[in-house]
Write an enzyme that holds these catalytic residues in place. Structure first.
Site, PDB file in Angstrom:
ATOM      1  CB  ILE A 148      18.544 -21.125  50.531  1.00 49.37           C
ATOM      2  CG1 ILE A 148      19.682 -21.604  49.621  1.00 49.37           C
ATOM      3  CG2 ILE A 148      19.035 -20.011  51.443  1.00 49.37           C
ATOM      4  CD1 ILE A 148      20.227 -20.509  48.717  1.00 49.37           C
ATOM      5  N   GLY A 202      23.485 -32.744  34.329  1.00 53.26           N
ATOM      6  CA  GLY A 202      22.126 -32.794  34.868  1.00 53.26           C
ATOM      7  C   GLY A 202      21.667 -31.474  35.461  1.00 53.26           C
ATOM      8  CG  ASP A 247      13.651 -21.729  37.187  1.00 53.76           C
ATOM      9  OD1 ASP A 247      12.856 -22.620  37.535  1.00 53.76           O
ATOM     10  OD2 ASP A 247      14.590 -21.339  37.908  1.00 53.76           O
ATOM     11  CE  LYS A 270      13.609 -21.449  40.978  1.00 53.57           C
ATOM     12  NZ  LYS A 270      14.925 -21.896  40.475  1.00 53.57           N
TER      13      LYS A 270
END
Lengths: 333, 333
Positions: A135, A186, A200, A204
């Site tokens: 994005i 995955g 994580d 960000k």
């Protein structure tokens, strides 16, 4: 035709995606840049592993081999962990290379230093791939930010946790079952801590804050909570009330103070993220002139992330006359 | 500090929004552009109407007065209908002014000619405000288009029809009742033909097609259908099946042929537009590397549209070294 020589550090999902996209889109790159983009070298860890890399490309486990290449214009970094990535990129900048990174943890910790070093060395730093995969969040924010005053940014920045929460609700699964499913598909690592504990998303969030507001809150003041406390029972009760749990990053500025938090939030159907499901990411920007704009798309995966890296690559060479200085001034203004 | 002199043609919702935004964001504009942006003149139709315009601004009903200004850098056009807008903008370009338009009908018909004329005269054409109001669709598409090959673009491009369809479903209202409500809220004109028959969405679709694929389909081959045939009964039956009616523009390329249609479509909850409600607009782009990206936001209104015009203004002066030629080559490539 002049050639742009690229080295890719790491050949995992992102590194391989970048390699394959450069190979498959040579013509488009040449048209846009007026130059041929060539992968000159790939840095790997394990020499034994089979990889589909052309014989003309230097494949090495030693970063020094890459630094010693006769021509090297761009270093794309697609490794994990802060080190040795940070050290590698510093050396690349000092050699005069533009750098592009997809490594949010490293960039959250060392982004500012890399940008400053790049300015001194008159090269650019691309980091679109660190936030929300394919994005174009960073470019869109920059575009809006020309004149709009951003008031608030929210995001679903981690596809793994959004997938787990969606599976728990739609598939009536326990947290453990949904996590296993994410791992089988995955979408989650064998050690899922970084995702499910919110690290994580936190990294960000810090990068987003820097872009949207030019600065970050004190990291210690940021509430960071993962999704491990969300049980099937909680999700079921919420659904009875027409609410859903979403793991949301929230950044706002009041006066001179940046406030940020990353945690599970109950949202109703009017919320722009109520319908963002599965591994999708979304970012919503509230600003003074335009109002609220939401972007949604694939937050991870081989090609979405590679797309972000390649867009950065184009950006670096299209704006060659205004390199790091411009990036930095936008980020810090 | 150098001054950029702007004339605004039309002082309706969009024109006034642009005027007020330039006044309220003078400092931001000066910071970004290094120049002061000043509204030098406003073209109006009715001299009797009360307007809040500073006494230093020339307010006139005669476009010749504007063309005769000693300095004029940018003409912002916010009128409706193809004429006299098109003639005014041609004269502005010939005088050496950059132009920015929010007029989709005029631009759908005459955009190509204006872009070519601008190239000859070495000025720029901004038209972000013609499609999806404040959502930065055109810039995002250009960004993605650097390397991604776009396969399909879909859009909810008309807020009025989306508002009516939403009200009919949620509020169990008839088409006529929902239309009245839209008119009371200022979302529909007294003569709503342009919106409810799909003409407005059609014009925007043609502009989007030109940006995404560099060309338009033959206008006569484009299926255009409004929402006047959608009854409460149809909406109710669809809802029983978990489906919703949305008025969707759809553009795709197969081989060398561009195909487009604008009409009511039944969508299920997996569709990115299922949850786009009320006056919101949305655009979804499917491309080869990044996959599907959706942008959503306010498609109309005073400030969202003004935001798009102002972003164009910034873009024009930030990219002054590559004016119309670049715009044109991107649009036609």
């Amino acid at each position: 035709m002049t050639v742009i020589k690229v080295a890719i550090l790491g050949f995992g999902t992102v590194g391989e995606g970048v390699y394959r996209t450069i190979q498959s889109h040579t013509d488009e790159l040449a048209t846009v840049l007026g130059k041929k983009v060539e992968v000159a070298a790939v840095l790997i860890k394990n020499k034994q592993k089979q990889r589909e890399i052309s014989e003309e490309v230097l494949v090495t486990t030693d970063f020094a081999d890459i630094l010693n290449l006769p021509q090297l214009d761009v270093v794309v970094e697609a490794i994990v962990d802060k080190e040795p990535s940070f050290s590698f990129l510093k050396k690349a900048i000092e050699r005069g290379c533009h750098i592009i990174t997809a490594n949010k943890e490293m960039f959250a910790y060392h982004g500012k230093e890399l940008l400053e070093l790049a300015e001194v060395n008159n090269v650019s730093v691309g980091f679109e791939a660190t936030v929300a995969g394919g994005i174009p969040v960073i470019q869109t924010l920059r575009q809006l930010l020309n004149i709009n005053r951003v008031q608030q940014v929210q995001g679903i920045l981690n596809g793994t946790t959004n997938f787990i929460l969606t599976e728990m609700r739609e598939g009536k699964q326990s947290f453990a079952e949904a996590l296993s499913l994410a791992q089988e598909n995955g979408f989650a690592e064998a050690d899922p801590t970084n995702d499910i504990e919110g690290f994580d998303a936190f990294y960000k969030t810090m990068i987003l804050s820097r872009i949207a507001f030019g600065e970050e809150p004190n990291w210690h003041d940021v509430e960071r909570e993962g999704i491990t406390s969300i049980t099937s029972e909680l999700i079921e009760k919420a659904e009875e009330l027409g609410l859903r749990y979403k793991h949301i990053a929230h950044i706002s500025k009041s006066g001179n103070q940046i406030k940020a938090k990353v945690k599970p939030v109950l949202v109703g159907k009017e919320h722009p993220f109520y319908h963002v499901e599965g591994v999708q990411n979304a970012v919503s920007v509230q600003s003074d002139i335009v109002g609220e704009i939401t972007l949604q798309g694939p937050g991870a995966g081989m090609f979405p992330t590679a797309s972000a890296v390649i867009e950065d690559l184009v950006h670096v060479f299209q704006n060659k006359s205004l390199p790091a200085k411009r990036t930095l001034s936008i980020i810090q203004s």
